[in-house]
Scaffold this motif. Structure first.
Motif, PDB file in Angstrom:
ATOM      1  N   MET A   1      60.507  40.827  42.539  1.00  8.70           N
ATOM      2  CA  MET A   1      60.061  39.628  41.829  1.00  8.70           C
ATOM      3  C   MET A   1      58.687  39.876  41.207  1.00  8.70           C
ATOM      4  N   LEU A   2      58.565  39.575  39.932  1.00  2.58           N
ATOM      5  CA  LEU A   2      57.284  39.655  39.236  1.00  2.58           C
ATOM      6  C   LEU A   2      56.639  38.275  39.248  1.00  2.58           C
ATOM      7  N   SER A   3      55.406  38.184  39.675  1.00  3.92           N
ATOM      8  CA  SER A   3      54.752  36.883  39.777  1.00  3.92           C
ATOM      9  C   SER A   3      53.654  36.720  38.738  1.00  3.92           C
ATOM     10  N   LEU A   4      53.831  35.690  37.903  1.00  2.00           N
ATOM     11  CA  LEU A   4      52.756  35.230  37.026  1.00  2.00           C
ATOM     12  C   LEU A   4      52.242  33.880  37.524  1.00  2.00           C
ATOM     13  N   ALA A   5      52.561  33.583  38.801  1.00  2.00           N
ATOM     14  CA  ALA A   5      52.249  32.272  39.362  1.00  2.00           C
ATOM     15  C   ALA A   5      51.018  32.266  40.250  1.00  2.00           C
ATOM     16  N   SER A   6      50.576  33.421  40.692  1.00  2.00           N
ATOM     17  CA  SER A   6      49.487  33.452  41.654  1.00  2.00           C
ATOM     18  C   SER A   6      48.190  32.935  41.050  1.00  2.00           C
ATOM     19  N   GLY A   7      47.423  32.229  41.875  1.00  2.00           N
ATOM     20  CA  GLY A   7      46.107  31.777  41.446  1.00  2.00           C
ATOM     21  C   GLY A   7      45.025  32.815  41.648  1.00  2.00           C
ATOM     22  N   TYR A   8      45.390  33.973  42.206  1.00  2.00           N
ATOM     23  CA  TYR A   8      44.409  35.022  42.471  1.00  2.00           C
ATOM     24  C   TYR A   8      44.642  36.188  41.525  1.00  2.00           C
ATOM     25  N   GLY A   9      43.565  36.818  41.107  1.00  2.00           N
ATOM     26  CA  GLY A   9      43.669  37.931  40.183  1.00  2.00           C
ATOM     27  C   GLY A   9      43.869  39.257  40.894  1.00  2.00           C
ATOM     28  N   ASN A  10      44.174  40.273  40.119  1.00  7.38           N
ATOM     29  CA  ASN A  10      44.361  41.624  40.656  1.00  7.38           C
ATOM     30  C   ASN A  10      43.056  42.408  40.554  1.00  7.38           C
ATOM     31  N   PHE A  11      41.988  41.819  41.086  1.00  7.36           N
ATOM     32  CA  PHE A  11      40.657  42.383  40.915  1.00  7.36           C
ATOM     33  C   PHE A  11      40.229  43.170  42.148  1.00  7.36           C
ATOM     34  N   ALA A  12      39.620  44.319  41.931  1.00 11.69           N
ATOM     35  CA  ALA A  12      39.015  45.060  43.032  1.00 11.69           C
ATOM     36  C   ALA A  12      37.807  44.284  43.559  1.00 11.69           C
ATOM     37  N   VAL A  13      37.600  44.348  44.867  1.00  9.65           N
ATOM     38  CA  VAL A  13      36.423  43.698  45.448  1.00  9.65           C
ATOM     39  C   VAL A  13      35.175  44.398  44.917  1.00  9.65           C
ATOM     40  N   PRO A  14      34.198  43.652  44.437  1.00 13.97           N
ATOM     41  CA  PRO A  14      32.981  44.292  43.916  1.00 13.97           C
ATOM     42  C   PRO A  14      32.325  45.198  44.957  1.00 13.97           C
ATOM     43  N   LYS A  15      31.883  46.365  44.512  1.00 10.78           N
ATOM     44  CA  LYS A  15      31.296  47.342  45.444  1.00 10.78           C
ATOM     45  C   LYS A  15      30.071  46.785  46.142  1.00 10.78           C
ATOM     46  N   VAL A  16      29.281  45.992  45.428  1.00 11.36           N
ATOM     47  CA  VAL A  16      28.067  45.438  46.054  1.00 11.36           C
ATOM     48  C   VAL A  16      28.437  44.494  47.195  1.00 11.36           C
ATOM     49  N   ALA A  17      29.553  43.766  47.055  1.00 12.65           N
ATOM     50  CA  ALA A  17      29.983  42.856  48.111  1.00 12.65           C
ATOM     51  C   ALA A  17      30.491  43.636  49.321  1.00 12.65           C
ATOM     52  N   LEU A  18      31.269  44.673  49.075  1.00  9.69           N
ATOM     53  CA  LEU A  18      31.756  45.500  50.181  1.00  9.69           C
ATOM     54  C   LEU A  18      30.594  46.148  50.932  1.00  9.69           C
ATOM     55  N   ALA A  19      29.612  46.642  50.194  1.00 12.11           N
ATOM     56  CA  ALA A  19      28.465  47.285  50.831  1.00 12.11           C
ATOM     57  C   ALA A  19      27.693  46.297  51.703  1.00 12.11           C
ATOM     58  N   ALA A  20      27.536  45.075  51.240  1.00 12.00           N
ATOM     59  CA  ALA A  20      26.804  44.066  52.006  1.00 12.00           C
ATOM     60  C   ALA A  20      27.547  43.709  53.297  1.00 12.00           C
TER      61      ALA A  20
END
Length: 367
Positions: A1-20
């Motif tokens: 199933m291909l979803s164009l319904a999700s409210g969340y994007g296919n974005f990588a977590v920002p590196k600065v956030a992961l580091a923190a």
């Protein structure tokens, strides 16, 4: 199933956030101590960083005292609605709008009253429309900016004209959902309600980190309210839940400090699929000119010409959504947002998935 319904994007977590977040865990690991526990209202440094960001966006009087960090935007919305609304209070919601407001208002004891806007004039919301819809019994006006599902962005001048009418009703609260403010393709940044005069001190903004700052799954939201209301909501949060974990708040702090860069990167990532979706919709049978939405990563597309005749609009809309799902593509039925026959389609997906989904959509509506 291909979803164009999700409210969340296919974005990588920002590196600065992961580091923190990693640093917070490293401190606990190396010192053999438990994670620190945040105050219910959020880490003071995150609240101050958020206040500073709103001041940079023109809300010069916002202080950290007015900012609360919540376990996602829904938690903040429900908490503030529960404080503002009394049983059966009238809540005015211009539609189409996010389907979640319906249940949140009901659970907070309010009565939601839709105010339909039209795709024909790009969802214009005029002072005259607002004045005609408001009554002395209206307790709250909710507006999403940018709008979900429409992507409509209301400008500084549009806000000012609407709020001039709202100011005539001293018991009226105005709540702006601004969770998509960083996903914008217009010539000007998305304005915040907090930068507008509020003579009765009844303006509230709810936002979060999952959309514009790529922290989906981290469970961090925020709200900004007048001091007295902020204190009441903080007390409610303390009594009914736990504070957002410090690791998530540290990630949110780093994302806030780099918000402009993160937002710009997300918009650049979205440009190819944005153009692909708009072109795919324009190629469907009977397509009229598609108005490119200024904000969010959705297109709210008119599919009424593909509905089965003879059925009530909501039923025909649901039938079309089921047909698409059976063919392999999930979409959001516009009926859930107050606009049956429209579909909310996300382009925050992989380009190849979007191409396949568009091919299925075209084959389905042509069948």
């Amino acid at each position: 199933m291909l979803s164009l319904a999700s409210g969340y994007g296919n974005f990588a977590v920002p590196k600065v956030a992961l580091a923190a977040a990693d640093e917070a865990l490293r401190q606990a690991r190396e010192h053999g101590q438990p994670l620190s526990v945040s105050p219910a209202a959020g880490l003071p440094e995150l609240r101050e960083a958020l206040a500073q960001r709103y001041r940079q966006r023109g809300a010069t009087s916002v202080t950290a005292e007015q900012v609360l960090v919540t376990a996602g935007a829904k938690t903040g919305l429900f908490a503030v609605l529960s404080e503002i609304l009394r049983p059966n209070d009238d809540v005015l919601l211009p539609t189409p709008n996010w389907f979640g407001f319906y249940d949140l208002v009901r659970r907070a004891s309010g009565t939601l009253r839709p105010l339909p806007l039209s795709a024909a004039d790009n969802y214009a919301f005029t002072p005259e429309m607002l004045r005609a819809a408001l009554t002395p019994a209206t307790r709250l006006l909710i507006l999403s900016n940018p709008g979900n599902p429409t992507g409509r962005v209301y400008s500084q001048n549009e806000w000012a004209a609407l709020l001039a009418v709202a100011a005539e009703f001293p018991n009226l609260w105005v709540l702006s959902d601004e969770i998509y403010e960083g996903i914008s393709f217009g010539p000007e940044p998305v304005p915040t309600l907090l930068a507008q005069p509020g003579p009765h001190e009844r303006h509230v903004v709810v936002s979060g980190f999952s959309k514009s700052l790529a922290l989906a799954g981290w469970g961090v939201g925020c709200l900004v309210a007048p001091p007295e209301l902020a204190r009441a909501v903080a007390a409610r949060l303390f009594s009914t839940g736990v504070a957002v974990p410090v690791t998530a708040q540290q990630a949110a702090l780093a994302a806030t400090q780099h918000a402009n860069a993160i937002g710009a990167a997300l918009c650049a990532q979205l440009q190819p699929t944005r153009q692909l979706l708009l072109a795919g919709l324009a190629a469907l049978p009977g397509a009229s000119a598609v108005v490119a939405p200024e904000g969010t990563y959705y297109v709210f597309a008119d599919f009424t010409r593909f509905l089965a005749p003879g059925l009530p609009l909501p039923e025909a809309s649901a039938q079309l959504v089921r047909r698409l799902a059976a063919a392999g593509v999930e979409v959001v039925d516009g009926a859930t947002c107050g606009a049956p026959g429209f579909l909310r389609l996300s382009y925050a997906v992989a380009e190849e998935d979007l191409r396949r989904a568009l091919a299925i959509i075209e084959a389905t509506v042509r069948a």
